[in-house]
Write a protein that holds these residues in place. Structure first.
Motif, PDB file in Angstrom:
ATOM      1  N   LYS B 532       0.864  -1.187   0.000  1.00 34.60           N
ATOM      2  CA  LYS B 532       0.000   0.000   0.000  1.00 34.60           C
ATOM      3  C   LYS B 532       0.892   1.226   0.000  1.00 34.60           C
ATOM      4  O   LYS B 532       1.837   1.323   0.794  1.00 34.60           O
ATOM      5  N   ILE B 533       0.592   2.126  -0.917  1.00 31.64           N
ATOM      6  CA  ILE B 533       1.429   3.320  -1.079  1.00 31.64           C
ATOM      7  C   ILE B 533       0.594   4.535  -0.685  1.00 31.64           C
ATOM      8  O   ILE B 533      -0.547   4.682  -1.133  1.00 31.64           O
ATOM      9  N   PHE B 534       1.190   5.339   0.158  1.00 31.83           N
ATOM     10  CA  PHE B 534       0.523   6.565   0.613  1.00 31.83           C
ATOM     11  C   PHE B 534       1.344   7.766   0.169  1.00 31.83           C
ATOM     12  O   PHE B 534       2.568   7.691   0.107  1.00 31.83           O
ATOM     13  N   TRP B 535       0.671   8.833  -0.115  1.00 32.63           N
ATOM     14  CA  TRP B 535       1.375  10.092  -0.359  1.00 32.63           C
ATOM     15  C   TRP B 535       0.580  11.257   0.201  1.00 32.63           C
ATOM     16  O   TRP B 535      -0.636  11.158   0.380  1.00 32.63           O
ATOM     17  N   LYS B 536       1.316  12.276   0.487  1.00 33.62           N
ATOM     18  CA  LYS B 536       0.657  13.459   1.058  1.00 33.62           C
ATOM     19  C   LYS B 536       0.378  14.451  -0.054  1.00 33.62           C
ATOM     20  O   LYS B 536       1.203  14.611  -0.965  1.00 33.62           O
ATOM     21  N   PRO B 537      -0.780  15.121   0.018  1.00 35.77           N
ATOM     22  CA  PRO B 537      -1.077  16.110  -1.014  1.00 35.77           C
ATOM     23  C   PRO B 537      -0.072  17.263  -0.957  1.00 35.77           C
ATOM     24  O   PRO B 537       0.416  17.625   0.118  1.00 35.77           O
ATOM     25  N   LEU B 538       0.236  17.813  -2.088  1.00 31.70           N
ATOM     26  CA  LEU B 538       1.140  18.965  -2.150  1.00 31.70           C
ATOM     27  C   LEU B 538       0.422  20.200  -1.639  1.00 31.70           C
ATOM     28  O   LEU B 538      -0.799  20.326  -1.757  1.00 31.70           O
ATOM     29  N   THR B 539       1.195  21.084  -1.080  1.00 34.55           N
ATOM     30  CA  THR B 539       0.593  22.352  -0.671  1.00 34.55           C
ATOM     31  C   THR B 539       0.246  23.157  -1.919  1.00 34.55           C
ATOM     32  O   THR B 539       0.737  22.871  -3.025  1.00 34.55           O
ATOM     33  N   SER B 572      -3.776   7.333  -1.875  1.00 38.60           N
ATOM     34  CA  SER B 572      -3.105   6.060  -1.626  1.00 38.60           C
ATOM     35  C   SER B 572      -3.529   5.088  -2.722  1.00 38.60           C
ATOM     36  O   SER B 572      -4.535   5.296  -3.404  1.00 38.60           O
ATOM     37  N   THR B 573      -2.735   4.066  -2.856  1.00 35.83           N
ATOM     38  CA  THR B 573      -3.106   3.016  -3.804  1.00 35.83           C
ATOM     39  C   THR B 573      -2.410   1.728  -3.365  1.00 35.83           C
ATOM     40  O   THR B 573      -1.547   1.739  -2.477  1.00 35.83           O
ATOM     41  N   GLU B 574      -2.794   0.667  -3.952  1.00 38.20           N
ATOM     42  CA  GLU B 574      -2.243  -0.620  -3.551  1.00 38.20           C
ATOM     43  C   GLU B 574      -1.724  -1.324  -4.793  1.00 38.20           C
ATOM     44  O   GLU B 574      -2.376  -1.320  -5.851  1.00 38.20           O
ATOM     45  N   ILE B 575      -0.580  -1.909  -4.655  1.00 35.95           N
ATOM     46  CA  ILE B 575       0.030  -2.628  -5.782  1.00 35.95           C
ATOM     47  C   ILE B 575       0.249  -4.074  -5.361  1.00 35.95           C
ATOM     48  O   ILE B 575       0.742  -4.345  -4.249  1.00 35.95           O
ATOM     49  N   LYS B 576      -0.136  -4.957  -6.219  1.00 33.27           N
ATOM     50  CA  LYS B 576       0.093  -6.376  -5.928  1.00 33.27           C
ATOM     51  C   LYS B 576       1.525  -6.701  -6.356  1.00 33.27           C
ATOM     52  O   LYS B 576       1.852  -6.692  -7.536  1.00 33.27           O
ATOM     53  N   LEU B 577       2.331  -6.964  -5.400  1.00 37.83           N
ATOM     54  CA  LEU B 577       3.737  -7.203  -5.680  1.00 37.83           C
ATOM     55  C   LEU B 577       4.125  -8.661  -5.525  1.00 37.83           C
ATOM     56  O   LEU B 577       5.166  -9.087  -6.001  1.00 37.83           O
ATOM     57  N   LYS B 639       6.131   6.816  11.854  1.00 38.08           N
ATOM     58  CA  LYS B 639       4.813   6.546  11.267  1.00 38.08           C
ATOM     59  C   LYS B 639       3.821   6.281  12.387  1.00 38.08           C
ATOM     60  O   LYS B 639       4.161   5.692  13.407  1.00 38.08           O
ATOM     61  N   TRP B 640       2.649   6.775  12.192  1.00 42.55           N
ATOM     62  CA  TRP B 640       1.590   6.465  13.158  1.00 42.55           C
ATOM     63  C   TRP B 640       0.254   6.442  12.450  1.00 42.55           C
ATOM     64  O   TRP B 640       0.170   6.627  11.235  1.00 42.55           O
ATOM     65  N   CYS B 641      -0.734   6.182  13.209  1.00 43.76           N
ATOM     66  CA  CYS B 641      -2.048   5.993  12.612  1.00 43.76           C
ATOM     67  C   CYS B 641      -3.066   6.790  13.408  1.00 43.76           C
ATOM     68  O   CYS B 641      -3.061   6.759  14.644  1.00 43.76           O
ATOM     69  N   HIS B 642      -3.867   7.509  12.685  1.00 37.26           N
ATOM     70  CA  HIS B 642      -4.960   8.239  13.334  1.00 37.26           C
ATOM     71  C   HIS B 642      -6.211   7.415  13.234  1.00 37.26           C
ATOM     72  O   HIS B 642      -6.639   7.070  12.134  1.00 37.26           O
ATOM     73  N   GLU B 647     -13.807   3.810  11.399  1.00 37.37           N
ATOM     74  CA  GLU B 647     -13.088   3.739  10.142  1.00 37.37           C
ATOM     75  C   GLU B 647     -11.657   3.253  10.385  1.00 37.37           C
ATOM     76  O   GLU B 647     -11.104   3.465  11.461  1.00 37.37           O
ATOM     77  N   PRO B 648     -11.097   2.619   9.374  1.00 40.93           N
ATOM     78  CA  PRO B 648      -9.709   2.191   9.539  1.00 40.93           C
ATOM     79  C   PRO B 648      -8.823   3.408   9.729  1.00 40.93           C
ATOM     80  O   PRO B 648      -9.081   4.478   9.178  1.00 40.93           O
ATOM     81  N   CYS B 649      -7.799   3.200  10.524  1.00 37.95           N
ATOM     82  CA  CYS B 649      -6.988   4.366  10.863  1.00 37.95           C
ATOM     83  C   CYS B 649      -6.220   4.841   9.639  1.00 37.95           C
ATOM     84  O   CYS B 649      -5.904   4.070   8.742  1.00 37.95           O
ATOM     85  N   SER B 650      -5.982   6.107   9.616  1.00 38.54           N
ATOM     86  CA  SER B 650      -5.296   6.669   8.465  1.00 38.54           C
ATOM     87  C   SER B 650      -3.812   6.847   8.809  1.00 38.54           C
ATOM     88  O   SER B 650      -3.462   7.356   9.869  1.00 38.54           O
ATOM     89  N   VAL B 651      -3.005   6.417   7.898  1.00 38.25           N
ATOM     90  CA  VAL B 651      -1.569   6.409   8.132  1.00 38.25           C
ATOM     91  C   VAL B 651      -1.015   7.822   7.980  1.00 38.25           C
ATOM     92  O   VAL B 651      -1.408   8.562   7.083  1.00 38.25           O
TER      93      VAL B 651
END
Lengths: 225, 1051
Positions: B532-539, B572-577, B639-642, B647-651
């Motif tokens: 699972k890949i996460f990224w933060k939005p750009l300002t 975020s997105t998920e890649i089957k590796l 890394k932590w989770c809110h 709802e599942p916690c957000s990374v």
């Protein structure tokens, strides 16, 4: 008459403060103020059919100062003031006139009063007063036009020698010899104006009962009010 | 002057004449002249007069000259002379002759009577002008002449004033003039003037005297004119504070009734039959139209005038001149105190430029507090010397200013601002200024505003133009940003004033490719097969436009394993590796292009012995620290989770450079009392490695609730309690221990919390060993009710307590009582009271049942206040002094234990909300005996001696001590209803709400318990029915009377 009685200049430096500056003329809140608009808006015509007794231009008389603003002040009517159209026609005689005659008399009187009022602009003491005078003259002009409109809607001819849009200016109103006599003239102009406004209000109310209001209303609205 | 040569000649002649006269004189004859007097009107001749003493004789007197008068002019002699006067008859006969010696000191000098040439009135100013000739030609040059002038008024010629006027004689006839301003208008009444003179002939030794008064000149008042009338002065302007006389002139046949000034009537001053006046002292400022003076006459006529009382103009203040266009110089000033004069009497202004000599009059707007006057800019003139002249009928003043016009430029507001640009960073601004500024440079300021950044000002200097459009370019703007621009200008070299700001013009710059790639993190799925890949939005400032998608690529070396385009707003997105690893590259895209790629490897290095540590709350953040790991080369990631609800916690994550060893984690999402688990990863060249876990709170709070606890075992001197763990969510902090408080005490809803009760026997056990889940309380007294409070605590504080009431076992054989079933209890064998440990009890014992472990349970709920930190001593320090108010826990009182009840402890804990720290449940363990003296709430328990009620009396004296009077009547009624046979207990304390006796007892009276014979296992009756459990009522829950009969064992 005595020497001072042949003054003929208009001199109301105040007739206009009436409706625009209640704070400046605190004593004045009476009917005469609204009457020019009242004609333009038929329901408000009745506003002038109310109580009588106090000068509609009381605030303006305040401006003239004592004793002009005292209730029992009744100075002699001087020569120029006698040229101001008087509404002191006998009541029964007035009631006996036809609608046409009364409207025509109203029209003539206001046309003439307006002329005198317009002559005052340059003499008003303060800019505030001049501004108010201008506004009051506009209102009075509206009244003259309204009367013409009513007469026209009723099929009456306008009095000869007058035009609804602009009454003729008085032929050379000579200046008063002094300020006091000018104030006397102002006083009478205001007083006559008030009397005419009261009388007109009654006339229009009477007319309203006789003539279908819609006709008058529509006609008045068509005049642009 | 006597030395004058011509005068000497004259004197010689005189002597000659007199000498000849002497020869002819006849002395001593009758009718001789007497009383010779000589006076001089000028310095040339003297006039001598005499009398003749003869009676009835008339004749001719011989002198030098023959005269028929008794007067003769003779030349003035230098010295004394003798004069012989002979009087002759008309026929020539001499009557008498006398000689007189004339000495110089005997001669008087009296100037000739002056003559008024004119007396002219100026009615407008009430001024009289007097003109006369000094007749100086007959006197030597330079003599002092004094002129006495008298002004008279009214028909009665009352003197108004007298003045002395001085002049020098010039040996010529000079016309002199003198003005006098009357304090009364000249029209009011007639005014008169007369004059006389005195010439100070310095060398004259004789007597000098005033001349005679001249004839009176007059100015007639209006009251003398046949038709004259009016009130005077007319339309006059006077200064505030002046004294003013105003008169009323009227016809002969009229009278003045009154004269008013403003509203006031003034006393009349009579002037003539046709004129009266009033005097106004210290006149105050007039109203706008002036002050009216009215003269009310008989025959209903009136006349009047208007007086304008005001101030002289104030000196203009703050005179300032500037130009906005180099066409007109605009001078402004503050007028100061209003003059109080209006219309044609208003204050007038004129602007004089002294260098050019040009003068303009100013039309000022009196409505405006600040006065303005325009003056044209003159060709080839830079410096202007202005004098502002101010005048009104009362006075005048002025104010001056010297200006260099190029230093007084206040440009007009820039107009027609437009913005153009087809770039993401540059724009052009154009604006127009109405004016000719060719002589100066302009400095213009452009204000740049956008929602994303602070307001900026950009200055640009440019040569001034003539009615020109000006242009400026702005660079380094941010792409895809809505800007607001406005501009103002001033003179560049000599700043004077900024123009007003132009209107605001908006412009949005074009988009540009995002400035950088997004911040990326990745996590393996638990199965390890997907990533699972996460990224933060750009300002906004980084995005440079509207981000439309993110391209996610996965490369193994140079081979693209997977490519995805993820549209906004997903982050975020998920890649089957599978089990593979790859380098993930993420690019943010907007309409203008793509960002540089952000890369991260999926490789997760294995970790051994990952420890979990505690973080420290620090301010609004959580402080975490770690030791430096040598192989971490490319930074650390925390890394932590809110978690938010279900709802599942957000990374979330934060990256730190390699040299960092601690951080304060901050987030707007952090909440006090919530545990956060952080994972510290190290970035190594080969991948990321979990280094340790850190858990912490932003702020620790007291536990939401105390642990559930139960009494495991009771003996006569000990109680074993056992408790459960508190769920982590309820801890709200790191649990530090438990606190068990206990003291003798019976259930009483009104009792304060144990720890706050001030109970002197309060003991507290502090359990810091969190693994311990039970505790045996020792050294208790037998057959005694104890209250136990258990609390948990964290660094944030102590939880609300859970409470239990436990009665220890009796350490001897105990008789219990019960109500006999028979009408006459005395006949019952069951009522064989035994002397036992309970002998001391005042209450009667009822039925004795088989001895058994006495016990009963009453469960109540009470509300307790928030806990306070207790000391950890076993005994409360207050133990020695405080006596419990409720004596029911006293050993020798009312504890009668029902021996048939099993030693079962029941509890009911109503579960208060975890969010109500002030609420707690109390579990009360009591014995049956206590049912006879129920722990009734004060308001429920009547203060009544039931023994006194009629019929069968309960065979117990209920030691109720805390009953309230207001409940009494109800209880009495209740007693009446149950007259006759009654259970020998306080039935008021029983809940009679059974089908057989509906509503017989108020439902709140639930503390009462009643024991009935039952199996030792039959304890179920003690448990309230489910309905009651669910009852929302927070009041104590007890047992209804019917429970004894209806409940069945279910265990």
């Amino acid at each position: 008459n005595r020497r001072m009685c042949h003054t003929t200049a208009p001199g109301i430096a105040c007739a206009c403060g009436v409706s625009q500056h209640p704070a400046v003329y605190p004593s004045h809140t009476r009917k005469g103020v609204a009457c020019p608009q009242g004609v333009a808006q038929p329901p408000a015509v009745s506003c002038a059919a109310g109580p009588s007794g106090s000068l509609p231009a009381g605030g303006s008389l305040n401006y003239l100062g004592p004793p002009f603003n005292e209730p029992d002040f009744n100075p002699p009517r001087l020569a120029w003031a006698e040229r101001v159209p008087s509404a002191t026609v006998d009541f029964d005689l007035w009631r006996g006139l036809t609608d046409n005659a009364r409207l025509a008399a109203n029209y003539r009187a206001y046309s003439r009063l307006l002329c005198y009022l317009r002559g005052l602009d340059g003499q008003a003491g303060t800019a505030e007063l001049r501004h108010s005078l201008g506004h009051f003259c506009s209102s009075l002009q509206g009244l003259v036009v309204s009367i013409a409109g009513v007469m026209s809607s009723l099929g009456y001819p306008l009095p000869a020698g007058t035009a609804a849009a602009g009454p003729p200016a008085p032929a050379g109103a000579p200046a008063s010899p002094n300020d006091f006599l000018k104030k006397m003239d102002d006083f009478w102009l205001l007083k006559e104006l008030q009397t005419w406004l009261w009388r007109s209000a009654k006339d229009f109310n009477r007319l309203k009962k006789k003539v279908p209001p819609a006709v008058v209303t529509l006609r008045l609205e068509a005049q642009g009010f | 002057m006597w030395k004058n040569s011509s005068l000497c000649c004259v004197l010689a002649l005189a002597i000659l004449c007199l000498t000849s006269l002497i020869c002819s004189q006849e002395i001593g004859s009758p009718g001789e002249p007497q009383n010779l007097k000589c006076i001089m009107h000028n310095l040339h001749k003297m006039i001598c007069t005499w009398d003749v003493s003869s009676k009835g004789r008339y004749g001719q007197t011989d002198f030098c000259y023959t005269t028929r008068e008794k007067r003769v002019e003779i030349p003035v002699s230098e010295s004394s002379i003798t004069v012989s006067i002979t009087t002759n008859s008309i026929y020539g006969a001499a009557f008498g002759t006398k000689k007189f010696a004339i000495h110089k000191k005997d001669i008087s000098f009296v100037p000739l009577t002056p003559h008024i040439l004119s007396l002219t009135p100026d009615f407008s100013t009430s001024t009289l002008n007097l003109k006369w000739s000094d007749n100086g030609s007959v006197f030597p040059y330079g003599l002092d002449a004094f002129w006495q002038i008298e002004i008279l008024r009214k028909e009665t010629m009352e003197k108004v004033t007298q003045v002395t006027y001085h002049s020098k004689l010039t040996h010529e006839n000079t016309i002199l003039s003198w003005n006098w301003t009357s304090d009364m208008p000249l029209e009011c009444t007639s005014h008169y003037a007369k004059i006389r003179c005195y010439i100070n002939v310095t060398d004259f030794v004789g007597h000098k005297d005033w001349s005679d008064w001249s004839p009176v000149e007059k100015v007639l008042g209006k009251d003398t004119e046949p038709n004259g009338s009016g009130v005077f002065p007319q339309d006059t302007v006077v200064a505030v504070g002046s004294d003013v006389t105003i008169c009323c002139v009227h016809a002969e046949d009229q009278q003045i009734k009154r004269m008013t000034y403003g509203p006031e009537i003034y006393p009349l001053i009579h002037l003539s039959s046709r004129s009266s006046a009033i005097r106004v002292i210290n006149a105050s400022a007039s109203d706008t139209s002036g002050t009216n003076v009215v003269c009310t006459l008989s025959q209903d006529e009136m006349d009047g005038t208007v007086l304008f009382v005001g101030y002289a103009p104030d000196t203009p203040q703050n005179l300032s001149c500037e130009t906005s266009n180099f066409l007109i110089i605009k001078c402004t000033w503050k007028p100061g105190r209003p003059s109080g004069l209006y219309g044609k009497r208003r204050t007038k202004y004129s602007l004089l430029e002294r260098i050019s000599g040009k003068n303009v009059s100013c039309e000022v707007n009196e409505m405006n507090r600040e006065r303005v006057c325009g003056f044209p800019v003159l060709a080839d003139q830079k410096t202007y010397s202005f004098t502002l002249g101010v005048s009104n009928p009362i006075g005048q003043t002025e104010s001056s200013l010297l200006v260099d016009l190029t230093q007084r430029v206040h440009p007009k507001t820039p107009e027609k601002l437009t913005v153009s640009g087809n770039s993401s960073t540059n724009v052009h601004l154009h604006w127009y200024i109405n004016g000719s500024f060719t002589e100066i440079r302009l400095l213009c300021q452009i204000e740049i505003s956008s929602g994303h950044s602070e307001q900026k000002l950009h200055n640009v200097s440019m040569p001034g133009g003539k009615f020109s459009t000006y242009t400026a370019q702005l660079n380094a703007l941010h792409p895809y940003t809505k800007y607001q621009f406005r501009v103002r200008c001033s003179a560049a070299d000599h700043f004077w004033r900024w123009s007003d700001w132009s209107r605001v013009e908006e412009h949005t710059t074009l988009e540009a490719p995002p400035a950088r790639g997004p911040d990326v993190w990745r996590e393996r799925s638990p199965s390890g097969r997907s990533l699972k890949i996460f990224w933060k939005p750009l300002t906004l400032s980084e995005a440079n436009g509207k981000i439309v998608s993110h391209e996610v690529s996965c490369y193994l070396l140079d081979t693209l394993l997977e490519y995805k385009e993820v549209t906004e707003p997903s982050n975020s997105t998920e890649i089957k590796l599978g089990k593979n690893d790859c380098v993930i590259s993420i690019v943010a895209k907007n309409h203008a292009g793509s960002s540089p790629p952000s890369k991260i490897t999926s490789v997760e290095l294995p970790s051994d012995n990952v420890k979990t540590e505690r973080a420290v709350a620090l301010g609004n953040g959580i402080y975490i620290s770690w030791s430096s790991y040598p192989n971490v080369t490319c930074g650390y990631i925390v890394k932590w989770c809110h978690s938010s609800g279900s709802e599942p916690c957000s990374v979330d994550w934060q990256k730190f450079p390699s040299n960092t060893t601690d951080a304060v984690m901050k987030s707007a999402l952090f909440r006090p009392g919530v545990r956060y688990n952080f994972s510290l990863y190290g970035c190594k060249s080969s991948g990321y490695q979990l280094l340790k876990n850190i858990t912490g709170y932003m702020k620790e709070l007291p536990p939401k609730r105390a642990p559930n606890f139960t009494v495991e075992e009771t003996s006569s001197d000990s109680i074993l309690v056992k408790w459960e763990d508190i769920p982590v969510e309820d801890c709200q902090g790191f649990l530090e221990g438990y606190r068990l408080s206990f003291a003798k005490g019976e259930k009483d809803a009104l009792k304060p919390r144990l720890s706050e009760s001030g109970n002197p026997e309060l003991k507290v056990k502090n359990i810091t060993d969190l693994t311990k889940k039970s505790l045996r309380i020792l050294d208790l007294q037998g057959k005694t009710s104890y209250q136990l409070d258990l609390q948990a605590y964290t660094a944030g504080g102590v939880s609300p307590p859970n409470s239990l009431y436990v009665v220890t076992k009796e350490d001897c054989k105990i008789k219990d009582t019960f109500y006999p079933e028979i009408p006459n209890p005395e006949n019952s064998k069951a009522l064989q009271f035994q002397k036992n440990i309970c002998e001391g009890n005042k209450t009667l014992k009822t039925l004795e049942m088989n001895p058994c472990t006495p016990n009963s349970v009453e469960v109540v709920e009470t509300q307790s206040a928030a806990p306070k930190i207790e000391d950890t001593e076993m005994m409360s320090p207050a133990a020695d002094t405080t006596v419990p108010e409720d004596g029911s826990d006293s050993e020798n009182e009312n504890h009668v234990v029902v021996s048939y009840c099993p030693p079962i402890i029941e509890e009911e804990i109503s579960n208060p909300s975890m969010d109500e720290p002030v609420g707690s449940s109390q579990v009360v363990y009591i014995d049956i005996q206590s049912m006879y003296q129920p722990q009734i709430k004060a308001e429920e328990e009547p203060e009544i001696d039931l023994v006194t009620t009629a019929g069968y009396k309960p065979q117990m004296q209920l030691p109720i001590s805390a009953l309230k009077i207001e409940s009494r009547s109800a209880t009495e009624e209740e007693s009446d209803k149950t007259a006759g046979y009654r259970p020998q207990a306080n039935t008021n304390a029983w809940n009679m709400d059974t089908p057989d006796s509906p509503g017989s007892v108020e439902s709140s009276n639930e503390n009462a318990s009643f024991g009935s014979p039952c199996s030792i296992n039959s304890r179920q009756f003690l448990i309230p029915p489910k309905d009651d459990e669910d009852s929302p009522k927070p009041t104590n829950t007890g047992w209804s009377f019917t429970h004894f009969f209806q409940n069945k064992p279910n265990d």
